[in-house]
Design an enzyme around this catalytic site. Structure first.
Site, PDB file in Angstrom:
ATOM      1  N   ARG A   9       8.056  14.399   2.044  1.00 54.30           N
ATOM      2  CA  ARG A   9       7.376  13.873   3.227  1.00 54.30           C
ATOM      3  C   ARG A   9       6.133  13.108   2.771  1.00 54.30           C
ATOM      4  NH1 ARG A   9       5.173  18.276   6.380  1.00 54.30           N
ATOM      5  NH2 ARG A   9       7.303  18.840   6.928  1.00 54.30           N
ATOM      6  N   HIS A  14       8.235  -1.966   1.971  1.00 55.56           N
ATOM      7  CA  HIS A  14       7.909  -0.555   1.778  1.00 55.56           C
ATOM      8  C   HIS A  14       9.123   0.273   1.361  1.00 55.56           C
ATOM      9  CE1 HIS A  14       4.135  -1.623   3.336  1.00 55.56           C
ATOM     10  NE2 HIS A  14       4.304  -1.322   4.600  1.00 55.56           N
ATOM     11  N   HIS A  44       0.810  -1.224   0.000  1.00 54.22           N
ATOM     12  CA  HIS A  44       0.000   0.000   0.000  1.00 54.22           C
ATOM     13  C   HIS A  44       0.841   1.270   0.000  1.00 54.22           C
ATOM     14  CE1 HIS A  44       0.665  -0.250   4.403  1.00 54.22           C
ATOM     15  NE2 HIS A  44       0.489   1.044   4.388  1.00 54.22           N
TER      16      HIS A  44
END
Length: 599
Positions: free
Chosen positions: A484, A348, A286
């Site tokens: 970010r 990730h 995700h």
């Protein structure tokens, strides 16, 4: 008939009515897309249609979703000629098909999508998958005809499922109007079937229910496996043999973890491929659906000021930082089996690294992008144990509040050595990145919650302002690009700037793109983007099997050495910045963690 013609790479157009899709084969092995906005004879609905150009030598053809085919397979000269003639043929076919919309008003020629959430009673389904599907429905991104089925072992009725789902749906979408009405319409499409994950009989019963809702239309089926990995294969076997579409596509979304090491991952892939083709398997990470991660390649490849700087010549180091300000909190049993390296770094952060460091792909086609990511992973130097620091959080009292340590979690063994923190230095042995340290840092129970990419550039050779007392050490205060990812999504560039006044004093300033200030539209959740991509067959943000193999090949030797030698983690207080060893690791490579100073 044709109101407009525009060029595009992708088409996200599940609007009301008939929408044929087709593939055109021409010239080379690359896909191109043309989007046509066609208006029905009655002028009631508009539909965006996608033509994909694909090549096979000497032959051009268009395969329509409804089975119609346009071909042109003459000579080599004709294959080199203009696409105009073929385009005219395509438009002719489209005209005929659109004219048939009224005749096909019974819906038998239309398509439908059936989405089955396997493990529907679990937290992931309730908190992420159903809300994401509702958001897509609210934004008119789902097809006109779709059905959602929840499937799990829990005994539940349709009404009970709808009540459960309704508690998690929110109107966080930017439109917000008619939210209650939209929720009711969405819940009317939601149903439930109880069954075992390894029961072909129960999946056959599900198949019958799906067919009732599909009502003779061309059926496309998506299965989302929100279940533990040890039952993936059983569920896939039953879904494939007993509930696959007979006249459309069948796709399966698989949640991580994809094994614990190279051996178990390869075994899982081999088992899944007994029942599915590779292009039916959508391995979801995700984090690749995060807005700022998807914007990473846009930032680099569409801005001339960045692409020339994206190499060892100008970049001193790159940092991938992931931190959570909470511990396992009751999920320790699952986490203890995997640890922070498998849970965060191997998937990730490594996937983001591959996207960051890849060469320019031939096109935006999924396979071209994934090919470049695999090249990066295969170019990476084996990770040395001395370039890795592991830690585990311990109990800490702050402000009169005592925060529990990792082993205080009742689901975690008291003697567990599983790391809740890890920092590592990685290197890519290719011409672009030779010698540049890529630092990863991930941990739980730290002082803040954040996920970001920090690119620290080299100092300016022979900088004039280092010769004067400017109040700033320019060898340390180098330019830094920060992306970010969460929270408060932003992109900012740190530059050296003169302080206003008569003197010559410098400080560091930010050129800041704060998304919440620049864009009024709310950023979609990662699951929304990935679910939509899976429905549309867009694989760019999903992990291919050879990517997975390359990622595990990098981390498996490290994990084996840590676990076989029972390496003791460095303990750090709950709510701190993590183990001191992480700072020594950075210093070893002449790097300072960018998140140490306050932004």
């Amino acid at each position: 008939m044709m109101a407009s013609l525009s060029s595009s790479f992708t088409s996200r157009s599940y609007r009301t009515g008939y929408s044929p899709s087709f593939s055109l084969v021409n010239g080379s092995n690359r896909h191109r897309s043309l989007s046509f906005l066609s208006v029905s004879p009655r002028g009631l609905n508009s539909h965006e249609l996608c033509i994909r150009f694909q090549s096979k030598s000497g032959r051009r053809s268009v395969s329509m979703q409804d089975g119609a085919v346009v071909t042109n397979s003459n000579s080599t000269e004709s294959s080199k000629s203009s696409l105009k003639g073929l385009k005219d043929e395509v438009l002719s076919v489209l005209s005929q098909d659109v004219a048939k919309v009224g005749e096909g008003s019974d819906g038998k020629n239309q398509t439908t999508v059936s989405i089955t959430v396997v493990g529907a009673s679990g937290d992931l389904a309730k908190k992420k998958i159903f809300p994401a599907l509702f958001a897509l429905y609210y934004e008119d991104c789902l097809p006109e005809h779709f059905t959602i089925y929840g499937y799990s072992r829990s005994k539940m009725t349709d009404v009970e499922l709808k009540n459960m789902v309704s508690k998690t749906l929110t109107c966080r979408i930017d439109k917000r109007a008619n939210c209650g009405e939209k929720m009711d319409e969405f819940l009317k499409r939601c149903f439930y079937h109880s069954g075992q994950y390894d029961s072909q009989e129960h999946f056959t019963e599900l198949d019958k229910k799906l067919k009732e809702h599909e009502d003779g239309r061309i059926s496309n089926r998506l299965f989302y496996l929100s279940i533990p990995p040890n039952i993936f294969v059983d569920a896939v076997k039953c879904a494939s043999s007993s509930a696959s579409s007979v006249n459309g596509w069948t796709r399966v979304i698989v949640e991580k973890p994809f094994g614990r090491d190279s051996e178990t991952s390869a075994a899982l892939t081999k088992s899944l491929k007994q029942y599915l083709e590779e292009d039916q398997i959508f391995r979801i990470d995700h984090y690749l659906g995060k807005e700022l991660v998807e914007n990473l390649s846009v930032l680099r490849f569409s801005n001339l000021i960045f692409e020339p700087l994206w190499s060892r010549q100008y970049i001193r180091n790159v940092q991938f930082i992931f931190s959570e300000d909470f511990g396992t909190e009751g999920r320790g049993g699952y986490f203890d089996h995997y640890g922070i390296i498998r849970d965060i770094m191997q998937n990730h952060l490594l996937q983001i690294l591959a996207l960051f460091a890849m060469e320019t792909p031939v096109s935006l086609d999924a396979e071209d992008i994934r090919n470049e990511k695999v090249k990066v992973l295969r170019s990476m130097r084996p990770i040395q144990v001395e370039d890795v620091v592991i830690g585990q959080y311990k109990s800490h009292t702050k402000g009169g509040v005592t925060y529990p340590g990792y082993t205080d979690d009742k689901t975690v063994p008291k003697d567990s050595l599983t790391p809740t923190f890890a920092a590592a230095a990685l290197f890519i042995d290719n011409a672009r990145w030779d010698g540049v340290p890529f630092l990863m840092k991930a941990g739980k129970a730290l002082h803040t919650r954040r996920a970001e990419i920090r690119v620290q550039f080299r100092h300016v050779p022979g900088n004039l302002y280092n010769r004067n007392n400017t109040g700033c050490d320019l060898d340390k205060a180098t330019n830094e690009l920060v992306i970010r990812v969460q929270p408060d999504e932003a992109i900012y560039l740190k530059i050296n700037n003169k302080v206003p006044g008569l003197g010559m004093r410098l400080d560091r300033s930010n050129l800041n793109l704060l998304y919440s200030a620049r864009y009024s539209k709310e950023i979609p959740d990662a699951y929304e983007r990935l679910l939509l991509d899976a429905i549309e067959g867009e694989r760019r943000l999903f992990i291919r099997s050879d990517e997975l193999d390359a990622a595990w090949s990098l981390f498996t030797p490290l994990l084996k050495e840590i676990e076989e030698n029972k390496r003791i983690p460095e303990y750090y207080p709950y709510g701190s910045r993590g183990p001191v060893g992480a700072h020594y690791l950075a210093a070893k490579h002449k790097v300072q963690w960018g998140d140490i100073s306050l932004e």
